[in-house]
Scaffold this motif. Structure first.
Motif, PDB file in Angstrom:
ATOM      1  N   ARG A  46     -17.424  -6.017   6.350  1.00  0.00           N
ATOM      2  CA  ARG A  46     -17.997  -6.112   7.699  1.00  0.00           C
ATOM      3  C   ARG A  46     -16.887  -6.147   8.749  1.00  0.00           C
ATOM      4  O   ARG A  46     -17.042  -5.579   9.845  1.00  0.00           O
ATOM      5  CB  ARG A  46     -18.883  -7.357   7.801  1.00  0.00           C
ATOM      6  CG  ARG A  46     -19.695  -7.421   9.094  1.00  0.00           C
ATOM      7  CD  ARG A  46     -20.510  -8.699   9.134  1.00  0.00           C
ATOM      8  NE  ARG A  46     -21.546  -8.690   8.112  1.00  0.00           N
ATOM      9  CZ  ARG A  46     -22.783  -8.219   8.307  1.00  0.00           C
ATOM     10  NH1 ARG A  46     -23.103  -7.721   9.477  1.00  0.00           N
ATOM     11  NH2 ARG A  46     -23.671  -8.273   7.343  1.00  0.00           N
ATOM     12  N   SER A  47     -15.773  -6.801   8.452  1.00  0.00           N
ATOM     13  CA  SER A  47     -14.663  -6.844   9.409  1.00  0.00           C
ATOM     14  C   SER A  47     -14.083  -5.445   9.630  1.00  0.00           C
ATOM     15  O   SER A  47     -13.739  -5.080  10.762  1.00  0.00           O
ATOM     16  CB  SER A  47     -13.574  -7.785   8.905  1.00  0.00           C
ATOM     17  OG  SER A  47     -14.075  -9.097   8.769  1.00  0.00           O
ATOM     18  N   ILE A  48     -13.986  -4.663   8.568  1.00  0.00           N
ATOM     19  CA  ILE A  48     -13.468  -3.298   8.697  1.00  0.00           C
ATOM     20  C   ILE A  48     -14.413  -2.448   9.538  1.00  0.00           C
ATOM     21  O   ILE A  48     -13.979  -1.678  10.403  1.00  0.00           O
ATOM     22  CB  ILE A  48     -13.257  -2.678   7.301  1.00  0.00           C
ATOM     23  CG1 ILE A  48     -12.109  -3.396   6.577  1.00  0.00           C
ATOM     24  CG2 ILE A  48     -12.967  -1.184   7.409  1.00  0.00           C
ATOM     25  CD1 ILE A  48     -11.919  -2.951   5.145  1.00  0.00           C
ATOM     26  N   ALA A  85      -7.915  -2.779  19.632  1.00  0.00           N
ATOM     27  CA  ALA A  85      -9.117  -2.737  18.793  1.00  0.00           C
ATOM     28  C   ALA A  85      -9.140  -3.914  17.822  1.00  0.00           C
ATOM     29  O   ALA A  85     -10.187  -4.536  17.604  1.00  0.00           O
ATOM     30  CB  ALA A  85      -9.182  -1.411  18.043  1.00  0.00           C
ATOM     31  N   ALA A  86      -7.986  -4.222  17.210  1.00  0.00           N
ATOM     32  CA  ALA A  86      -7.922  -5.360  16.292  1.00  0.00           C
ATOM     33  C   ALA A  86      -8.226  -6.665  17.025  1.00  0.00           C
ATOM     34  O   ALA A  86      -8.968  -7.524  16.535  1.00  0.00           O
ATOM     35  CB  ALA A  86      -6.545  -5.420  15.636  1.00  0.00           C
ATOM     36  N   ALA A  87      -7.640  -6.824  18.225  1.00  0.00           N
ATOM     37  CA  ALA A  87      -7.906  -8.033  19.013  1.00  0.00           C
ATOM     38  C   ALA A  87      -9.375  -8.123  19.409  1.00  0.00           C
ATOM     39  O   ALA A  87      -9.982  -9.203  19.376  1.00  0.00           O
ATOM     40  CB  ALA A  87      -7.010  -8.040  20.254  1.00  0.00           C
ATOM     41  N   GLY A  88      -9.961  -6.985  19.777  1.00  0.00           N
ATOM     42  CA  GLY A  88     -11.376  -7.011  20.154  1.00  0.00           C
ATOM     43  C   GLY A  88     -12.298  -7.341  19.005  1.00  0.00           C
ATOM     44  O   GLY A  88     -13.299  -8.047  19.172  1.00  0.00           O
ATOM     45  N   SER A  89     -11.972  -6.828  17.801  1.00  0.00           N
ATOM     46  CA  SER A  89     -12.832  -7.113  16.653  1.00  0.00           C
ATOM     47  C   SER A  89     -12.749  -8.571  16.209  1.00  0.00           C
ATOM     48  O   SER A  89     -13.678  -9.094  15.600  1.00  0.00           O
ATOM     49  CB  SER A  89     -12.454  -6.194  15.489  1.00  0.00           C
ATOM     50  OG  SER A  89     -11.120  -6.452  15.069  1.00  0.00           O
TER      51      SER A  89
END
Length: 423
Positions: A46-48, A85-89
């Motif tokens: 789900r994180s991916i 994108a990583a920070a937003g997720s």
């Protein structure tokens, strides 16, 4: 228009077949709600998926507004897109885990992170604040705080658009998107929080139901075995005494009575575990007369129980059982008197009587405590004290429980009938 057409009440539709609330509902993007009322934020897969969704959106936005063909800027933009994108997720997960006072810091940091794209987008960095608005929406601020932060971000986006030379309709489309996205995500997060709270309440109610059932079984087991084993002890003692007097016929009768009592206790235990056990005052009076007579105690019982409403006779039966058990165990009485009236049921004796001093109700034995719980549920109250016969009195009176300090039955040694030895 008729109010009947406006105030429509419609039933909630049946949930879909693939919705299994026993394992906890699934909230899109965020994760799964556990039966205990917490959110599992997805795990690896789900994180991916969450990261890829943000990455694709950011890539589309940045590629549409990039202002340079320089290779190093394109490489820099690619790296920063992955970082943002990583920070937003992760921002949604972080804001739900940190204390409320730190959530504003998380939102401000993510908003400031957009300026890392300034060499590529310049004034158009404000378009990345759509994702900052999403973070604000899922941060579970108050409605007023969410509104203020949304207005601030939208106003900043308006100012940056104006500085970038946009005029007319071009000035308002981005602030409008920021406002709508933030408010939509706020509503979504509040719904998710409501689901979590409902799941927590459901889990707590399940725990309370288990505790209540355990209490019922424990109370009934005490009431069954306390009375039945006391009666068996009295009957067995009498049978032993009759054997010593060579009265074999009477001894066999008492031995048969012991067997019947043991089988009845076993049947009661089984029905208690199944949850279908009950009693009645008439049956308990008949059992009490037999046991008291075997113990050499004179029984003064009512000729009828018709004065007591049928709905209250089961509760009265529990009182008779508990009172007679205490008489047999603790009182050394010669007379036991039972009264059954419309608003009062009483078991009294002429034995050792009440203790020498007052004791809080919490020190009463498990039997009286369980009886008090039954009585309070049915709108009655339990009282103890000295009887007119000079011994102890256990009364069941109609009406709410009065806060008072009552005396222990038969002195301190008899306070807990679980620990007393049979008479």
């Amino acid at each position: 228009m008729s109010s009947k057409l406006i105030d429509l009440e419609v039933p909630v539709p049946e949930p879909p077949a693939d919705l299994d609330l026993r394992s906890g509902p699934r909230i899109p993007i965020l994760g799964n709600v556990t039966p205990s009322g917490t959110i599992v934020f997805g795990g690896g897969r789900r994180s991916i998926v969450r990261f890829i969704a943000v990455l694709v959106s950011l890539s589309f936005v940045v590629s549409a507004d990039i202002r340079s063909d320089e290779p190093w800027l394109i490489a820099y933009a690619s790296v920063m897109v992955v970082v943002v994108a990583a920070a937003g997720s992760l921002a949604a997960v972080i804001t739900w885990r940190v204390p409320r006072r730190l959530r504003l810091v998380v939102c401000a940091c993510y908003l400031a992170l957009a300026f890392a794209m300034w060499p590529v987008l310049q004034w158009n960095v404000c378009i990345l604040w759509i994702f900052a608005a999403i973070v604000v929406g899922v941060s579970m601020f108050t409605t007023a705080m969410t509104g203020v932060l949304t207005v601030v971000i939208a106003a900043l986006a308006f100012a940056f658009q104006y500085a970038n030379g946009e005029r007319g309709v071009e000035l308002v489309w981005l602030p409008s998107i920021i406002a709508s996205v933030s408010l939509m995500m706020s509503a979504f997060s509040r719904q998710a929080a409501s689901i979590v709270q409902l799941q927590q309440t459901r889990h707590e109610l399940a725990q309370l139901a288990v505790a209540e059932e355990r209490g019922r079984v424990a109370r009934d087991m005490h009431d069954i075995l306390g009375h039945s084993l006391t009666a068996i002890a009295v009957k067995a003692e009498l049978a032993g005494m009759l054997i010593d007097t060579d009265d074999g016929g009477k001894a066999r009768e008492e031995a048969a009575a012991v067997e019947q009592l043991a089988r009845a206790a076993l049947a009661d235990v089984r029905t208690t575990v199944a949850g279908y056990r009950g009693t009645s005052v008439a049956a308990e009076l008949a059992n009490a007369r037999s046991v008291l007579t075997s113990a050499g105690i004179e029984a003064e019982f009512p000729a009828t129980v018709e004065a007591l409403p049928a709905a209250d006779r089961e509760l009265a039966g529990w009182l008779v059982r508990e009172g007679v058990t205490n008489v047999l165990r603790h009182s050394n009485a010669r007379i036991c008197r039972i009264l059954v009236e419309a608003d009062r049921v009483e078991v009294a004796d002429d034995g050792r009587g009440q203790g020498s001093g007052p004791t809080p109700q919490s020190s009463l034995g498990n039997g009286l405590r369980g009886l008090r719980e039954r009585a309070e549920t049915a709108g009655w109250r339990v009282e103890t004290g000295s009887s007119e016969l000079g011994g102890f009195r256990l009364s069941l009176l109609r009406g709410p429980t009065e806060l008072s300090v009552e005396s222990e039955p038969y002195g301190r040694d008899g306070a807990n009938d679980d620990q007393a030895e049979p008479a």
